[in-house]
Design a protein around this motif. Structure first.
Motif, short mmCIF file in Angstrom:
data_model
loop_
_atom_site.label_atom_id
_atom_site.label_comp_id
_atom_site.label_asym_id
_atom_site.label_seq_id
_atom_site.Cartn_x
_atom_site.Cartn_y
_atom_site.Cartn_z
N HIS A 44 0.85 -1.20 0.00
CA HIS A 44 0.00 0.00 0.00
C HIS A 44 0.89 1.24 0.00
CE1 HIS A 44 0.81 -0.86 4.30
NE2 HIS A 44 0.86 0.46 4.42
N PRO A 45 0.35 2.37 -0.44
CA PRO A 45 1.10 3.63 -0.33
C PRO A 45 1.34 3.96 1.14
CG PRO A 45 -0.78 3.85 -1.81
CD PRO A 45 -0.96 2.56 -1.11
N LEU A 46 2.36 4.75 1.40
CA LEU A 46 2.67 5.13 2.76
C LEU A 46 1.53 5.91 3.39
CD1 LEU A 46 6.38 6.32 2.40
CD2 LEU A 46 5.59 4.32 3.68
N SER A 47 1.15 5.52 4.58
CA SER A 47 0.15 6.29 5.33
C SER A 47 0.86 7.44 6.05
CB SER A 47 -0.54 5.40 6.36
OG SER A 47 0.39 5.00 7.37
N GLU A 48 0.08 8.37 6.56
CA GLU A 48 0.67 9.49 7.30
C GLU A 48 1.46 9.00 8.50
OE1 GLU A 48 -0.73 13.67 9.45
OE2 GLU A 48 -2.13 12.53 8.22
N ALA A 49 0.94 7.97 9.16
CA ALA A 49 1.63 7.43 10.34
C ALA A 49 2.92 6.72 9.96
CB ALA A 49 0.70 6.48 11.08
#
Length: 484
Positions: free
Chosen positions: A419-424
């Motif tokens: 998945h794309p990087l999440s903010e966390a």
């Protein structure tokens, strides 16, 4: 070997390969097949190839610091007329090496574990010694000559085995020179250190650093079921009580006043902020997770698997070392379907259990294809996802000694966790860096390890970083390297 020498000379006379040059260090004639201009041209040609394989570390201040130290040492060398280039490579490996003609490289991974400017200078001086004594040129010349000798012996006797014998003899000869070359580089490095005002005994400190690294690396390799990685030269294989090494260092010590400089604090402040471990350019491993900011992706591999971050792929190996999952990316240049990509781009044949898939809105395809390996035909799982103009490719399989499909579900699960990087996760994709702190009265490595960002064996690595492996503790007021 004495009986082979006349044949060697005969071979050289027959083929016109003979050549001698004055050794810049000893003043004696050396057998070489390369002029100084050719030596420099070789280094100039190889330098871009090194940087293509391992880019330079992007820190102009550190680069200037290392270059300045190197130039000071080189000015006291036996070949001060060369223009030396000292490059910090963006690699976590503990290593350094030299190319002919004055091209010298040190990995940031080795710099991290040094603890004074004198130790850094010792590594550079040792590599300068290889250049000034033309070790690479001499080894290349001997290897070429022994190869010619093997051909001559084989031709005279008509027996291929004779050629093999000569090659074995030549290999032993070259390796023997290699061992002596390392001690000669130690002697030269100690001399250059002393003449530049550094304490030549810093070479012993570097050897202790490398020995501690070797001990820890062997333990780590055993845990991970792999071969240990080690420093390239015999510089690392000397015991610190080696009499010959102590003799050359003692001799060099007489060339400097008051024992020479160490410059510990200057060095530590120069490396404050140095990247430790993986670089953001290559992506960051944290346990069984992988994060890459520029590519905006996060991956999760099976728990307990070991990740190997290679230049062109990410490889995950299970604890039993009986399988793998591989991730890579490549450009898309034709308008193919994902299935056509597997067939036409990868050249796969006889796809089975094929299925069109979609993940996070990305089109893909997965199938099993048999691949020829050293152990026979092996069924491998392939899964490709199209993301813009890139193909994300997952490949996995297991040793055919058991169930060849036993890791199939884990390959699919790994791909579906992309998945794309999440903010966390953005902070997790940032590289770890060395920072400096002052030890207090009760500072202990066990406590520092609990707060450290080092993902595995933090207490041991902190001791290694600070020259206190395996069980040393800091002194109150001592500057310490930690990792954040």
């Amino acid at each position: 070997m004495p009986r082979l020498v006349p044949l060697l000379l005969t071979a050289l006379l027959l083929l016109g390969l003979g050549g001698c040059a004055t050794n810049p260090v000893t003043g004696k004639a050396d057998f070489v097949l390369m002029s100084e201009d050719q030596e420099i041209a070789l280094g100039r040609r190889l330098h871009p190839q090194v940087l293509k394989e391992i880019p330079a570390y992007d820190d102009p201040q550190l680069a200037a610091y290392v270059q300045g130290i190197g130039e000071r040492l080189a000015s006291h060398s036996h070949r001060p007329g060369l223009i030396y280039r000292f490059t910090v490579l963006d690699s976590p490996d503990v290593n350094a090496f030299a190319l002919p003609g004055g091209y010298i490289y040190i990995h940031r991974g080795l710099i991290a574990y040094l603890n004074s400017e004198a130790e850094l200078a010792a590594v550079l001086a040792h590599e300068i010694g290889h250049v000034t004594a033309r070790h690479a040129v001499r080894q290349q010349s001997m290897a070429t000559a022994t190869g010619v000798l093997g051909a001559v012996i084989a031709g005279r006797s008509g027996l291929p085995a004779a050629g093999d014998l000569a090659n074995l003899a030549g290999t032993a000869l070259v390796r023997g020179y290699g061992r002596e070359h390392e001690l000669e580089s130690d002697r030269l490095g100690a001399e250059y250190l002393a003449r530049s005002g550094y304490d030549p005994s810093a070479m012993l400190d570097v050897i202790r650093v490398l020995k501690a690294q070797e001990t820890f690396e062997r333990r780590l390799a055993k845990e991970e079921g792999r071969e240990p990685r080690s420093y390239h030269g015999l510089f690392a294989t000397h015991p610190d009580n080696d009499r010959r090494l102590q003799t050359v260092i003692a001799a060099a010590g007489r060339l400097t006043a008051n024992g020479g400089r160490r410059e510990r604090q200057t060095f530590l402040h120069a490396i404050d902020g140095l990247v430790f471990g993986d670089s953001e350019r290559e992506g960051i491993r944290r346990g069984n997770h992988f994060y890459h900011r520029a590519l905006d992706l996060a991956l999760e591999f099976p728990a307990g698997w070991t990740l190997h971050n290679q230049p062109d792929r990410l490889l995950a190996i299970p604890p039993a070392r009986d399988g793998f999952i591989q991730f890579s990316m490549t450009d898309l240049n034709r308008r193919l379907t994902p299935r056509e990509f597997l067939i036409r781009r990868l050249g796969l044949k006889r796809l089975s259990h094929g299925e069109a898939i979609e993940h996070l809105g990305l089109p893909g395809y997965t199938a099993i294809a048999e691949t020829d390996t050293a152990k026979g035909r092996l069924p491998l799982r392939y899964l490709v996802l199209f993301r813009g103009d890139k193909a994300l490719l997952f490949i996995g399989g297991a040793d055919p000694g058991g169930d060849p499909y036993r890791y199939d579900a884990r390959v699919l699960a790994t791909a579906r966790r992309f998945h794309p990087l999440s903010e966390a996760e953005q902070p997790l994709a940032r590289a770890l860096r060395i920072r400096l702190i002052r030890a207090e009265e009760n500072t202990r490595f066990a406590e520092l390890a609990r707060d450290s960002a080092i993902p595995n064996h933090p207490e041991e690595r902190l001791r290694l970083l600070n020259g206190l492996y395996p069980d040393g503790e800091p002194r109150p007021g001592q500057w310490l390297k930690v990792v954040e």
